[in-house]
Design a protein around this motif. Structure first.
Motif, PDB file in Angstrom:
ATOM      1  N   GLN A 176     -46.296  99.687  29.270  1.00  0.00           N
ATOM      2  CA  GLN A 176     -45.387 100.776  29.619  1.00  0.00           C
ATOM      3  C   GLN A 176     -43.964 100.433  29.194  1.00  0.00           C
ATOM      4  OE1 GLN A 176     -47.679  99.609  31.695  1.00  0.00           O
ATOM      5  NE2 GLN A 176     -49.021 101.379  31.995  1.00  0.00           N
ATOM      6  N   ASN A 177     -43.308 101.382  28.545  1.00  0.00           N
ATOM      7  CA  ASN A 177     -41.917 101.269  28.093  1.00  0.00           C
ATOM      8  C   ASN A 177     -41.727 100.161  27.052  1.00  0.00           C
ATOM      9  OD1 ASN A 177     -41.080 103.311  29.962  1.00  0.00           O
ATOM     10  ND2 ASN A 177     -40.998 101.753  31.582  1.00  0.00           N
ATOM     11  N   VAL A 178     -42.779  99.760  26.369  1.00  0.00           N
ATOM     12  CA  VAL A 178     -42.690  98.782  25.288  1.00  0.00           C
ATOM     13  C   VAL A 178     -42.855  99.526  23.970  1.00  0.00           C
ATOM     14  CG1 VAL A 178     -43.719  96.750  24.219  1.00  0.00           C
ATOM     15  CG2 VAL A 178     -43.531  96.885  26.707  1.00  0.00           C
ATOM     16  N   ASP A 179     -41.870  99.431  23.092  1.00  0.00           N
ATOM     17  CA  ASP A 179     -41.890 100.177  21.838  1.00  0.00           C
ATOM     18  C   ASP A 179     -42.604  99.414  20.723  1.00  0.00           C
ATOM     19  OD1 ASP A 179     -40.024 102.613  22.420  1.00  0.00           O
ATOM     20  OD2 ASP A 179     -38.943 100.874  23.207  1.00  0.00           O
ATOM     21  N   ILE A 180     -42.329  98.116  20.590  1.00  0.00           N
ATOM     22  CA  ILE A 180     -42.965  97.283  19.572  1.00  0.00           C
ATOM     23  C   ILE A 180     -43.646  96.135  20.297  1.00  0.00           C
ATOM     24  CG2 ILE A 180     -42.645  95.856  17.517  1.00  0.00           C
ATOM     25  CD1 ILE A 180     -40.197  97.492  16.836  1.00  0.00           C
ATOM     26  N   ALA A 181     -44.961  96.135  20.300  1.00  0.00           N
ATOM     27  CA  ALA A 181     -45.742  95.103  20.980  1.00  0.00           C
ATOM     28  C   ALA A 181     -46.257  94.101  19.955  1.00  0.00           C
ATOM     29  CB  ALA A 181     -46.908  95.723  21.750  1.00  0.00           C
ATOM     30  N   ILE A 182     -45.988  92.818  20.202  1.00  0.00           N
ATOM     31  CA  ILE A 182     -46.481  91.735  19.347  1.00  0.00           C
ATOM     32  C   ILE A 182     -47.633  91.065  20.092  1.00  0.00           C
ATOM     33  CG2 ILE A 182     -45.898  89.605  18.145  1.00  0.00           C
ATOM     34  CD1 ILE A 182     -43.017  90.501  18.085  1.00  0.00           C
ATOM     35  N   PRO A 183     -48.884  91.350  19.727  1.00  0.00           N
ATOM     36  CA  PRO A 183     -50.009  90.764  20.465  1.00  0.00           C
ATOM     37  C   PRO A 183     -50.127  89.268  20.188  1.00  0.00           C
ATOM     38  CG  PRO A 183     -50.806  91.981  18.564  1.00  0.00           C
ATOM     39  CD  PRO A 183     -49.335  92.209  18.616  1.00  0.00           C
ATOM     40  N   ALA A 184     -50.073  88.475  21.226  1.00  0.00           N
ATOM     41  CA  ALA A 184     -50.128  87.020  21.074  1.00  0.00           C
ATOM     42  C   ALA A 184     -50.293  86.388  22.448  1.00  0.00           C
ATOM     43  CB  ALA A 184     -48.865  86.487  20.403  1.00  0.00           C
ATOM     44  N   ASN A 185     -50.536  85.114  22.427  1.00  0.00           N
ATOM     45  CA  ASN A 185     -50.617  84.326  23.660  1.00  0.00           C
ATOM     46  C   ASN A 185     -49.198  84.025  24.128  1.00  0.00           C
ATOM     47  OD1 ASN A 185     -51.194  82.558  25.724  1.00  0.00           O
ATOM     48  ND2 ASN A 185     -51.857  80.892  24.397  1.00  0.00           N
ATOM     49  N   ASN A 186     -48.755  84.705  25.177  1.00  0.00           N
ATOM     50  CA  ASN A 186     -47.396  84.508  25.674  1.00  0.00           C
ATOM     51  C   ASN A 186     -47.344  83.594  26.897  1.00  0.00           C
ATOM     52  OD1 ASN A 186     -48.511  86.137  27.632  1.00  0.00           O
ATOM     53  ND2 ASN A 186     -47.103  87.859  27.338  1.00  0.00           N
ATOM     54  N   LYS A 187     -48.370  82.759  27.068  1.00  0.00           N
ATOM     55  CA  LYS A 187     -48.404  81.835  28.206  1.00  0.00           C
ATOM     56  C   LYS A 187     -48.341  80.375  27.770  1.00  0.00           C
ATOM     57  CE  LYS A 187     -51.025  85.054  31.057  1.00  0.00           C
ATOM     58  NZ  LYS A 187     -50.839  86.156  30.085  1.00  0.00           N
ATOM     59  N   GLY A 188     -48.544  80.084  26.497  1.00  0.00           N
ATOM     60  CA  GLY A 188     -48.462  78.712  26.006  1.00  0.00           C
ATOM     61  C   GLY A 188     -47.110  78.437  25.375  1.00  0.00           C
TER      62      GLY A 188
END
Length: 299
Positions: A176-188
């Motif tokens: 929600q409210n994200v215009d450009i999403a970069i799919p990736a592992n954002n926890k490491g």
């Protein structure tokens, strides 16, 4: 007017998708292969067991353990789109890079150092984009966040001000409210650092600061998050090693006096004999009574 500004940034990013004639397709494809190999090493493709319905388009497959694998080709393309959105902003200081996740704090600061953007690592101050009375009120044109779940306050305020948002999203992240999403592992920490490194490098390529035919001299390791306690422990170990070497040299008395002889030392000091008379011309008789003591006491 704010909505038109938000749409203009997205249109400028999509219009820059086709590389100019000066950029060779061979160099682009070679960079893509190397970047995807780096993503595999940093485990950027590993998602979570849960998957948002809006993230299904970025999922390549699901393992036997139930972990969703992210399509790295789409991740690389979205990094290119985000870089072109950043370059479309004339003043780099109008871009805010926020990260409340500790693993992304160092990467955010390094990204801002090389691209000139405004970094906000750590806790997000509520009202930064909406409360004009605060001293830290900002009016950016673009915002980049590390995790839409932990940076939800920043994304909510950006939606109120109609500011486009670029986010690193995992398979379970809300869009929600994200215009450009970069799919990736954002926890490491390795994955986050690599994505910000790729984003900074592409921004410098597009600005012309770094030639695309040359490799960027900045290493990915400088974007990695480092534990402060681990750094202090390493410094203490290094200091202990530096102190141990001189102390060991001082304790080795045999090595220091290997070529010295006590007889030679005594021979060199001729006046150091106890049997020799005193310098005053006569030896002191310890059995005699003290001088000037006629009625000395007998102990």
């Amino acid at each position: 007017q704010a909505t038109l500004r938000r749409d203009s940034v997205c249109l400028a990013a999509t219009s820059c998708l086709t590389p100019p004639a000066s950029e060779k397709p061979a160099a682009m494809s070679l960079t893509k292969e190397d970047d995807i190999q780096k993503m595999l090493v940093c485990k950027t493709h590993l998602g979570t067991r849960n998957c948002n319905h809006q993230m299904k388009r970025y999922v390549f497959r699901r393992t036997a353990d139930g972990i969703h694998i992210i399509h790295l080709g789409k991740t690389w393309e979205k990094v290119m789109v985000a870089a072109r959105a950043i370059v479309s902003i004339e003043n780099p200081a109008d871009v805010i890079v926020a990260s409340q996740r500790p693993y992304g704090s160092r990467a955010v600061l390094k990204f801002s150092q090389y691209t000139g953007t405004h970094a906000m690592a750590g806790r997000w101050m509520p009202g930064t984009l909406t409360n004009q009375i605060t001293t830290k009120f900002l009016e950016p044109r673009l915002m980049i966040v590390t995790d839409p779940r932990t940076d939800s306050q920043a994304i909510k305020e950006a939606s109120y001000a109609s500011i486009p948002v670029v986010a690193l999203v995992d398979t379970d992240s809300p869009l929600q409210n994200v215009d450009i999403a970069i799919p990736a592992n954002n926890k490491g920490k390795e994955s986050i650092a690599l994505l910000y490194w790729l984003l900074a490098r592409e921004v410098l390529y597009l600005r012309g600061t770094v030639s695309r035919g040359m490799e960027w001299e900045v290493m990915v390791d400088s974007f990695f998050w480092r534990d402060p306690e681990e750094i202090m422990r390493q410094d203490e170990d290094a200091q202990a090693e530096t102190w141990a070497a001189p102390k060991q040299a001082q304790d080795d008395w045999g090595a220091a006096t290997a070529n010295e002889s006590w007889a030679d030392a005594s021979a060199g000091a001729g006046d150091g004999s106890w049997d020799a008379p005193g310098a005053g011309g006569g030896g002191d008789d310890w059995s005699a009574p003290a001088a000037g003591g006629e009625g000395g006491q007998q102990w």
